[in-house]
Design an enzyme around this catalytic site. Structure first.
Site, mmCIF file in Angstrom:
data_model
loop_
_atom_site.group_PDB
_atom_site.id
_atom_site.type_symbol
_atom_site.label_atom_id
_atom_site.label_comp_id
_atom_site.label_asym_id
_atom_site.label_seq_id
_atom_site.Cartn_x
_atom_site.Cartn_y
_atom_site.Cartn_z
ATOM 1 N N CYS A 57 0.837 -1.203 0.000
ATOM 2 C CA CYS A 57 0.000 0.000 0.000
ATOM 3 C C CYS A 57 0.874 1.256 0.000
ATOM 4 O O CYS A 57 1.459 1.565 -1.023
ATOM 5 C CB CYS A 57 -0.992 -0.040 1.156
ATOM 6 N N GLU A 83 -1.598 -9.148 3.541
ATOM 7 C CA GLU A 83 -1.464 -9.668 4.910
ATOM 8 C C GLU A 83 -2.823 -9.975 5.538
ATOM 9 O O GLU A 83 -2.912 -10.753 6.482
ATOM 10 C CB GLU A 83 -0.671 -8.682 5.781
ATOM 11 N N HIS A 117 -3.665 -5.136 0.456
ATOM 12 C CA HIS A 117 -3.073 -5.666 1.695
ATOM 13 C C HIS A 117 -3.132 -7.190 1.729
ATOM 14 O O HIS A 117 -4.083 -7.754 2.277
ATOM 15 C CB HIS A 117 -3.828 -5.105 2.905
HETATM 16 N N1 GLN Z 1 -2.128 6.636 2.713
HETATM 17 C C1 GLN Z 1 -2.187 5.841 1.526
HETATM 18 C C2 GLN Z 1 -3.550 5.949 0.854
HETATM 19 O O1 GLN Z 1 -4.520 6.309 1.485
HETATM 20 C C3 GLN Z 1 -1.830 4.402 1.806
HETATM 21 C C4 GLN Z 1 -2.793 3.717 2.711
HETATM 22 C C5 GLN Z 1 -2.282 2.448 3.320
HETATM 23 O O2 GLN Z 1 -1.071 2.203 3.359
HETATM 24 N N2 GLN Z 1 -3.183 1.629 3.862
HETATM 25 O O3 GLN Z 1 -3.656 5.647 -0.317
#
Ligand code: GLN
Length: 548
Positions: free
Chosen positions: A382, A510, A508
């Protein structure tokens, strides 16, 4: 209709109600029953999505896009069955429903009160997942500690259900602490007695006591607890500190926690527990053949719960690869061009973690550069993927002010940009791009080899995305988008094929890793780190390919 097990906690917080609930669920599932677990949290936030990770650890996202308590992660990792919004309820959500009903005039002029209106809504939600035939047993973990003012309505709802439902449909497990006093060389039962007394004063009497302890309880202590807390002696369960949380189901099996529950709930149809896979996993986990060291670059590293699912995914992937994964936390705020070599030297892989906001960003970018240039296995999740994109833009494409508009709204090179549909959103809670979305993977890519598929689905939690206006420029220079959303085209996976293992994902992975189904990307990443380690810092693409 299902049967209900409630799990309350006493004496102190952090005793591990979630792990006990998940372990019991695992045993019942292994005996052939259909089980789910839900968590009721006493705070006023409608969900934990708006909470800082320092407050409450990681926010766990379900398939249906609910932002939930991290204990739901344990439930999924133990059971390998998905949870949903219905599995996590907060006081805030209960009040929101009741107040909305009041505004709609549904209470027909009545005074709306904690009892019965709030408690009725709590009961309705407690029973919800057990309606229909999907589950035989619903385990409900009540957050907080007995005696807290804020959890009283939940405890009152449990009391009412204990009274309303037939005796063999509901039971209560109370988790307590039996501390060992070194000076006296004795286990002390008084905190447990007080805690049970406090619970009893609310009208709820526990059927089973699970006692966290550093020393074995012994028959005398068990008898004493049983006598003074008014439970059967076999219902006093010893929960010794374990070397890994994944051992707890076996400890609970030995203590017959599952059998006591089945007896109380009058369930007679069950099999011998099938825990073969679990035991194989545990063996691999406990007796690794070698070790790899992975650097976790994040800004919340003081609080390990902030990266719970990532750390557990490494445990699953480590067992799969028969290596111990040692995770070294590196605070992104303190990484600079000058000290990066010293900080990251000796690592076998680098994971740049998810996150929000400006703090620690530049350190992450420096760390990505190091991994890219040194051909160290790299995995960005992310925000970690977004940082890899920014690093590449700045240092390979020469766009020196490239940034994400999250951190710099005025950059002339917004390589990471807010998603179009996010631009009109004003409210913060539950409004990110959340939950499961499909991703189409390019044949022949590293991602395709790792997943063994070109069509996957993973969970998301973000507002910003790769800015496709720059895609051609990136691809021409060696960073490829190898996974995209089949409908919107949104970039989900980036890779650098000239690097032996460099992958960043907008989602994600994970969140879907479990004991039985470790997340493929973590398995692939740990495998790359293993080869890198064996070759003392060199990772050949052909070798990687052979081993996947
Ligand atoms: N802050 C980034 C976004 O909103 C990444 C979010 C995250 O790592 N969950 O796109």
């Amino acid at each position: 209709m299902a049967k209900y097990i409630f799990v309350t906690g006493g004496v102190t917080s952090s005793l591990g109600k979630g792990i006990i609930a998940a372990s019991l669920a695992k045993l019942l599932q292994a005996r052939g029953l259909k089980v789910t677990i839900q968590k009721f949290d006493p705070y006023i936030n409608v969900d934990p999505g708006t909470l800082n990770p320092y407050e409450h650890g990681e926010c766990y996202v379900t398939e249906d896009g609910a932002e939930t308590d991290l204990d739901l992660g344990h439930y999924e990792r133990f059971l390998s069955t998905p949870t949903s919004q219905a599995n996590n309820v907060t006081t805030g959500r209960i009040y929101q429903t009741v107040i909305n009903k009041e505004r709609a005039g549904d209470f027909l002029g009545k005074t709306v009160q904690v009892v019965p209106h709030i408690t009725d809504e709590i009961k309705r939600r407690m029973l919800l997942l057990g309606k229909g035939s999907q589950f035989d047993i619903v385990i409900t973990e009540i957050g907080g500690t007995v005696g807290d003012i804020e959890s009283l309505p939940f405890i009152e709802a449990v009391r009412q259900l204990q009274w309303e439902l037939p005796e063999d449909k509901v039971m209560v497990i109370h988790l307590t602490l039996v501390p060992y006093l070194k000076a006296a060389k004795e286990l002390k039962t008084k905190p447990t007695q007080h805690s049970v007394k406090m619970l009893s004063e609310t009208g709820v009497h526990p059927d089973v006591l699970v006692c966290r302890t550093e020393e074995p309880l012994g028959n005398d202590i068990r008898r004493k607890i049983a006598l003074f807390c008014n439970v059967k002696q076999e219902a006093v369960i010893e929960a010794m500190d374990a070397s890994t949380i994944y051992e707890v189901p076996l400890l609970m099996l030995r203590e017959k926690l599952d059998i006591i529950c089945l007896k109380k709930l009058n369930i007679t149809q069950y099999s011998e527990p099938n825990l073969e896979k679990w035991k194989v996993y545990l063996d691999k986990l406990k007796y690794p053949k070698s070790k790899v060291t992975i650097g976790l670059i994040g800004k919340y590293i003081e609080l390990q719960d902030a990266y719970k699912s990532i750390l557990e995914s490494f445990i699953h992937a480590g067992a799969m690869n028969e290596v111990k994964v040692q995770v070294v936390n590196v605070h992104s705020e303190f990484i600079t061009e000058e000290n990066v070599q010293e900080k990251l030297e000796g690592l076998d892989g680098l994971l740049v973690a998810p996150g929000f906001g400006l703090r620690g960003i530049e350190g992450k970018i420096v760390a990505v550069k190091y991994a890219r240039e040194k051909k160290l296995p790299f995995f960005g999740i992310c925000l970690g993927m977004q940082m890899a994109v920014i690093e590449f833009a700045r240092n390979v494409l020469g766009l020196s002010d490239a940034h994400s508009t999250e951190m710099d709204a005025n950059t002339t090179n917004p390589v990471i940009n807010m998603m179009e549909e996010q631009k009109k959103i004003k409210m913060m809670g539950g409004t990110m791009r959340l939950g499961a979305y499909p991703c189409a993977i390019q044949p022949g890519s590293l991602a395709e080899k790792i997943y063994g598929s070109t069509a996957i689905s993973e969970r998301h939690r973000h507002r910003y995305e790769f800015n496709s206006d720059y895609l051609e420029q990136f691809e021409a220079n060696g960073m490829l988008a190898t996974g995209t959303n089949p409908e919107s085209g949104l970039v989900e996976i980036i890779e650098i094929p000239t690097h032996p293992f460099f992958i960043g994902v907008q989602y994600h992975p994970e969140l879907k890793s479990s004991v039985e189904y470790p997340a493929p990307l973590f398995v692939g990443f740990v495998n790359a780190a293993k080869i890198y380690n064996e070759n003392k810092g060199i990772l050949h693409a052909e070798q990687m390919e052979e081993s996947i």
